[in-house]
Design a protein around this motif. Structure first.
Motif, PDB file in Angstrom:
ATOM      1  N   TYR A 208       0.816  -1.217   0.000  1.00 29.70           N
ATOM      2  CA  TYR A 208       0.000   0.000   0.000  1.00 29.70           C
ATOM      3  C   TYR A 208       0.854   1.273   0.000  1.00 29.70           C
TER       4      TYR A 208
ATOM      5  N   LEU B 119      -3.672  -1.454  -5.557  1.00 28.78           N
ATOM      6  CA  LEU B 119      -5.060  -1.480  -5.107  1.00 28.78           C
ATOM      7  C   LEU B 119      -5.995  -1.124  -6.265  1.00 28.78           C
TER       8      LEU B 119
ATOM      9  N   ARG C 131      -9.052  -3.363  -7.700  1.00 33.88           N
ATOM     10  CA  ARG C 131     -10.435  -2.873  -7.658  1.00 33.88           C
ATOM     11  C   ARG C 131     -11.095  -2.908  -9.030  1.00 33.88           C
TER      12      ARG C 131
ATOM     13  N   GLU D  61     -13.775   6.762   8.550  1.00 34.65           N
ATOM     14  CA  GLU D  61     -13.453   5.578   7.773  1.00 34.65           C
ATOM     15  C   GLU D  61     -11.999   5.213   8.048  1.00 34.65           C
TER      16      GLU D  61
ATOM     17  N   GLY E 201      -8.632   2.728   7.174  1.00 38.55           N
ATOM     18  CA  GLY E 201      -8.134   1.984   6.004  1.00 38.55           C
ATOM     19  C   GLY E 201      -8.840   2.433   4.752  1.00 38.55           C
TER      20      GLY E 201
ATOM     21  N   GLY F  15      -7.968   3.621   1.940  1.00 40.12           N
ATOM     22  CA  GLY F  15      -7.440   3.412   0.590  1.00 40.12           C
ATOM     23  C   GLY F  15      -7.458   4.711  -0.200  1.00 40.12           C
TER      24      GLY F  15
ATOM     25  N   ASP G 299      -5.856   6.223   7.221  1.00 41.60           N
ATOM     26  CA  ASP G 299      -5.174   5.049   6.666  1.00 41.60           C
ATOM     27  C   ASP G 299      -3.758   5.054   7.216  1.00 41.60           C
TER      28      ASP G 299
ATOM     29  N   SER H 100      -1.240   4.213   5.429  1.00 40.95           N
ATOM     30  CA  SER H 100      -0.353   4.535   4.312  1.00 40.95           C
ATOM     31  C   SER H 100      -0.454   6.012   3.928  1.00 40.95           C
TER      32      SER H 100
ATOM     33  N   MET I 149      -2.025   6.585   0.491  1.00 45.09           N
ATOM     34  CA  MET I 149      -3.494   6.495   0.432  1.00 45.09           C
ATOM     35  C   MET I 149      -4.126   7.779   0.962  1.00 45.09           C
TER      36      MET I 149
ATOM     37  N   ALA J 221      -3.329   7.349  10.291  1.00 49.05           N
ATOM     38  CA  ALA J 221      -3.554   6.833  11.652  1.00 49.05           C
ATOM     39  C   ALA J 221      -3.701   5.316  11.591  1.00 49.05           C
TER      40      ALA J 221
ATOM     41  N   ALA K 222     -13.652  -0.926   5.428  1.00 45.27           N
ATOM     42  CA  ALA K 222     -13.941  -1.676   4.196  1.00 45.27           C
ATOM     43  C   ALA K 222     -12.706  -2.434   3.740  1.00 45.27           C
TER      44      ALA K 222
ATOM     45  N   TYR L 213      -8.858  -7.403   7.882  1.00 44.80           N
ATOM     46  CA  TYR L 213      -7.997  -8.592   7.799  1.00 44.80           C
ATOM     47  C   TYR L 213      -6.515  -8.232   7.872  1.00 44.80           C
TER      48      TYR L 213
END
Ligand SMILES: C[S@@+](CC[C@H](N)C(=O)[O-])C[C@H]1O[C@@H](n2cnc3c(N)ncnc32)[C@H](O)[C@@H]1O
Length: 237
Positions: free
Chosen positions: A16, A22, A26, A56, A58, A60, A81, A83, A86, A100, A118, A122
């Motif tokens: 990432y 990504l 997608r 939100e 992560g 992306g 995120d 990254s 991102m 964060a 979203a 995982y």
């Protein structure tokens, strides 16, 4: 199972460090036999909550955030995120965004009425810590909206390339139980999706975004191919 490059912590950071991989992944997803897009169901669950404030994690590239903000321009939306790339992408779409980690959010208790995670739970190193943090920043009565994939997600493609299904710590099969540890009311909807590759090179390019060895091992095929994916959208209160 042979760990894919996606499942090691260092590789996750590399994965990432820019938005390209990504975006490649997608781009192949289409609705499955029911004609339902998981992203539409996810966005619908957020909008159904009539949010005034959303976090939100992560986030992306920030596309989901942008699409919610387009429908509810007055919403106070914060995207986070791990990254920096991102976060830069989300900010370029006009989404307030900050770097964060999911388990240490820089916001006071009870700040948001909707939280979104979203296709990212995982990845977090300590899932319970991240869920506690989401619970903390949600107001009483607030809702967490989650998307994740099932254990058989894209499994036929992975097996064809000599790999194994990607069984993560937060598959659809266990997500309800995991969320139930921190939230009292959980809903769960499974959605079958399709990944369509216009040719062998496109499938190789997809696999190469997370596992070079698998991408090299995919046997040649002619013409387009599509493979089943399995996703779940959950809400937790
Ligand atoms: C599969 S992508 C999903 C991105 C976006 N939610 C989407 O649906 O397109 C996973 C995202 O989670 C981020 N991420 C991974 N581990 C994280 C963590 N511990 N805290 C915050 N973000 C994390 C990654 O940087 C990446 O942007």
């Amino acid at each position: 199972m042979r760990p894919t490059e996606m499942t090691t912590p260092d590789a996750m950071i590399t994965q990432y460090s820019s938005t390209e991989r990504l975006a490649t992944r997608r781009g192949v997803w289409r609705p499955g036999p029911e004609g339902v897009s998981p992203t539409d169901v996810l966005r619908g669950a957020i909008l159904d909550a009539q949010p005034t404030s959303v976090i939100e994690i992560g986030c992306g590239t920030g596309h989901l955030a942008r699409s919610v903000m387009d429908v509810v321009p007055d919403v106070d939306y914060v995207a986070t995120d791990l990254s920096p790339a991102m976060v830069t992408s989300a900010a370029a779409l006009g989404v307030p965004a900050t770097v964060a980690p999911a388990d240490d959010l820089p916001f006071p208790d009870q700040t948001f009425d909707v939280a979104v995670a979203a296709w990212m739970l995982y990845h977090v190193p300590d899932l319970d810590a991240a869920l506690r943090e989401l619970r903390r920043v949600l107001r009483p009565g607030g809702v967490l909206v989650v998307a994740t994939n099932g254990a058989e997600h894209l499994a036929d493609l992975l097996r064809e390339a000599g790999g194994e299904p990607l069984v993560t710590q937060f598959t659809s099969e266990v997500a309800e139980e995991m969320l139930g540890r921190h939230f009292s009311h959980v809903t769960h909807r499974d959605i079958e999706t399709r990944a369509t590759f216009e040719d062998h090179a496109a499938a190789v390019a997809y696999l190469a975004t997370f596992d070079a060895e698998l991408s090299r091992a995919l046997p040649p095929f002619d013409g387009p191919r599509s493979y089943a994916g399995s996703t779940a959208i959950l809400t937790a209160r």
